[in-house]
Write a protein that holds these residues in place. Structure first.
Motif, PDB file in Angstrom:
ATOM      1  N   ARG A 207       0.814  -1.218   0.000  1.00 41.04           N
ATOM      2  CA  ARG A 207       0.000   0.000   0.000  1.00 41.04           C
ATOM      3  C   ARG A 207       0.847   1.266   0.000  1.00 41.04           C
ATOM      4  O   ARG A 207       0.405   2.301   0.504  1.00 41.04           O
ATOM      5  CB  ARG A 207      -0.950  -0.014   1.201  1.00 41.04           C
ATOM      6  CG  ARG A 207      -1.917  -1.202   1.156  1.00 41.04           C
ATOM      7  CD  ARG A 207      -2.945  -1.176   2.251  1.00 41.04           C
ATOM      8  NE  ARG A 207      -3.733   0.037   2.310  1.00 41.04           N
ATOM      9  CZ  ARG A 207      -4.804   0.297   1.565  1.00 41.04           C
ATOM     10  NH1 ARG A 207      -5.211  -0.578   0.676  1.00 41.04           N
ATOM     11  NH2 ARG A 207      -5.467   1.426   1.722  1.00 41.04           N
ATOM     12  N   VAL A 208       2.059   1.178  -0.546  1.00 37.48           N
ATOM     13  CA  VAL A 208       2.913   2.364  -0.618  1.00 37.48           C
ATOM     14  C   VAL A 208       3.413   2.554  -2.044  1.00 37.48           C
ATOM     15  O   VAL A 208       3.482   1.619  -2.839  1.00 37.48           O
ATOM     16  CB  VAL A 208       4.132   2.271   0.334  1.00 37.48           C
ATOM     17  CG1 VAL A 208       3.698   2.213   1.787  1.00 37.48           C
ATOM     18  CG2 VAL A 208       5.044   1.119  -0.022  1.00 37.48           C
ATOM     19  N   ALA A 209       3.760   3.804  -2.340  1.00 36.63           N
ATOM     20  CA  ALA A 209       4.481   4.136  -3.567  1.00 36.63           C
ATOM     21  C   ALA A 209       5.847   4.631  -3.116  1.00 36.63           C
ATOM     22  O   ALA A 209       5.952   5.403  -2.155  1.00 36.63           O
ATOM     23  CB  ALA A 209       3.755   5.215  -4.356  1.00 36.63           C
TER      24      ALA A 209
ATOM     25  N   ILE B   8       8.372   8.067   0.418  1.00 44.30           N
ATOM     26  CA  ILE B   8       7.408   6.978   0.522  1.00 44.30           C
ATOM     27  C   ILE B   8       6.058   7.579   0.858  1.00 44.30           C
ATOM     28  O   ILE B   8       5.927   8.332   1.831  1.00 44.30           O
ATOM     29  CB  ILE B   8       7.824   5.963   1.602  1.00 44.30           C
ATOM     30  CG1 ILE B   8       9.207   5.377   1.271  1.00 44.30           C
ATOM     31  CG2 ILE B   8       6.783   4.850   1.722  1.00 44.30           C
ATOM     32  CD1 ILE B   8       9.755   4.434   2.325  1.00 44.30           C
ATOM     33  N   VAL B   9       5.074   7.256   0.044  1.00 43.50           N
ATOM     34  CA  VAL B   9       3.703   7.732   0.309  1.00 43.50           C
ATOM     35  C   VAL B   9       2.789   6.513   0.418  1.00 43.50           C
ATOM     36  O   VAL B   9       3.026   5.489  -0.208  1.00 43.50           O
ATOM     37  CB  VAL B   9       3.187   8.696  -0.782  1.00 43.50           C
ATOM     38  CG1 VAL B   9       3.999   9.980  -0.774  1.00 43.50           C
ATOM     39  CG2 VAL B   9       3.220   8.068  -2.145  1.00 43.50           C
ATOM     40  N   THR B  10       1.753   6.657   1.239  1.00 42.87           N
ATOM     41  CA  THR B  10       0.811   5.558   1.437  1.00 42.87           C
ATOM     42  C   THR B  10      -0.497   5.860   0.729  1.00 42.87           C
ATOM     43  O   THR B  10      -0.863   7.019   0.536  1.00 42.87           O
ATOM     44  CB  THR B  10       0.528   5.324   2.927  1.00 42.87           C
ATOM     45  OG1 THR B  10       0.000   6.523   3.485  1.00 42.87           O
ATOM     46  CG2 THR B  10       1.772   4.927   3.676  1.00 42.87           C
ATOM     47  N   PHE B  11      -1.170   4.799   0.339  1.00 39.15           N
ATOM     48  CA  PHE B  11      -2.487   4.919  -0.264  1.00 39.15           C
ATOM     49  C   PHE B  11      -3.517   4.830   0.852  1.00 39.15           C
ATOM     50  O   PHE B  11      -3.446   3.932   1.679  1.00 39.15           O
ATOM     51  CB  PHE B  11      -2.734   3.810  -1.279  1.00 39.15           C
ATOM     52  CG  PHE B  11      -1.737   3.848  -2.409  1.00 39.15           C
ATOM     53  CD1 PHE B  11      -1.761   4.880  -3.330  1.00 39.15           C
ATOM     54  CD2 PHE B  11      -0.777   2.870  -2.535  1.00 39.15           C
ATOM     55  CE1 PHE B  11      -0.831   4.922  -4.366  1.00 39.15           C
ATOM     56  CE2 PHE B  11       0.136   2.896  -3.570  1.00 39.15           C
ATOM     57  CZ  PHE B  11       0.105   3.929  -4.484  1.00 39.15           C
ATOM     58  N   VAL B  12      -4.455   5.749   0.858  1.00 37.17           N
ATOM     59  CA  VAL B  12      -5.493   5.761   1.883  1.00 37.17           C
ATOM     60  C   VAL B  12      -6.830   5.542   1.201  1.00 37.17           C
ATOM     61  O   VAL B  12      -7.182   6.265   0.274  1.00 37.17           O
ATOM     62  CB  VAL B  12      -5.490   7.095   2.645  1.00 37.17           C
ATOM     63  CG1 VAL B  12      -6.609   7.119   3.675  1.00 37.17           C
ATOM     64  CG2 VAL B  12      -4.141   7.337   3.295  1.00 37.17           C
ATOM     65  N   GLY B  13      -7.526   4.515   1.667  1.00 37.90           N
ATOM     66  CA  GLY B  13      -8.850   4.255   1.113  1.00 37.90           C
ATOM     67  C   GLY B  13      -9.903   5.089   1.801  1.00 37.90           C
ATOM     68  O   GLY B  13      -9.665   5.691   2.843  1.00 37.90           O
ATOM     69  N   GLY B  14     -11.028   5.156   1.216  1.00 36.97           N
ATOM     70  CA  GLY B  14     -12.111   5.917   1.847  1.00 36.97           C
ATOM     71  C   GLY B  14     -13.040   6.465   0.787  1.00 36.97           C
ATOM     72  O   GLY B  14     -12.839   6.301  -0.408  1.00 36.97           O
TER      73      GLY B  14
END
Length: 72
Positions: free
Chosen positions: A37-39, A65-71
């Motif tokens: 879940r990261v780029a 490093i960035v994370t993907f957040v669902g919602g």
């Protein structure tokens, strides 16, 4: 100078030391992130998610490093 089994890297602008031989996926886990879940950008180049578990970190690497957040 530090003579041990660690490398000096930068993650999102913060300097840190990590053990030699770890992969980018290991780094993500160490940061409390799920590697799927990261780029990751390493030294200004995007790292394909499919290679995070095989790509070893080198001394002096600079990561964003960035994370993907669902919602919704």
């Amino acid at each position: 100078m530090v003579y041990d089994d660690t490398l000096s890297i930068t993650v999102n602008g913060q300097h840190r030391r990590v053990l030699k031989g770890i992969t980018i996926a290991d780094l993500a886990l160490e940061l409390g992130l799920e590697p799927t879940r990261v780029a990751v950008e390493r030294n200004l180049e995007i790292v394909p998610r499919s290679t995070l578990g095989q790509t070893k970190i080198d001394d002096g690497d600079d990561f964003e490093i960035v994370t993907f957040v669902g919602g919704g």
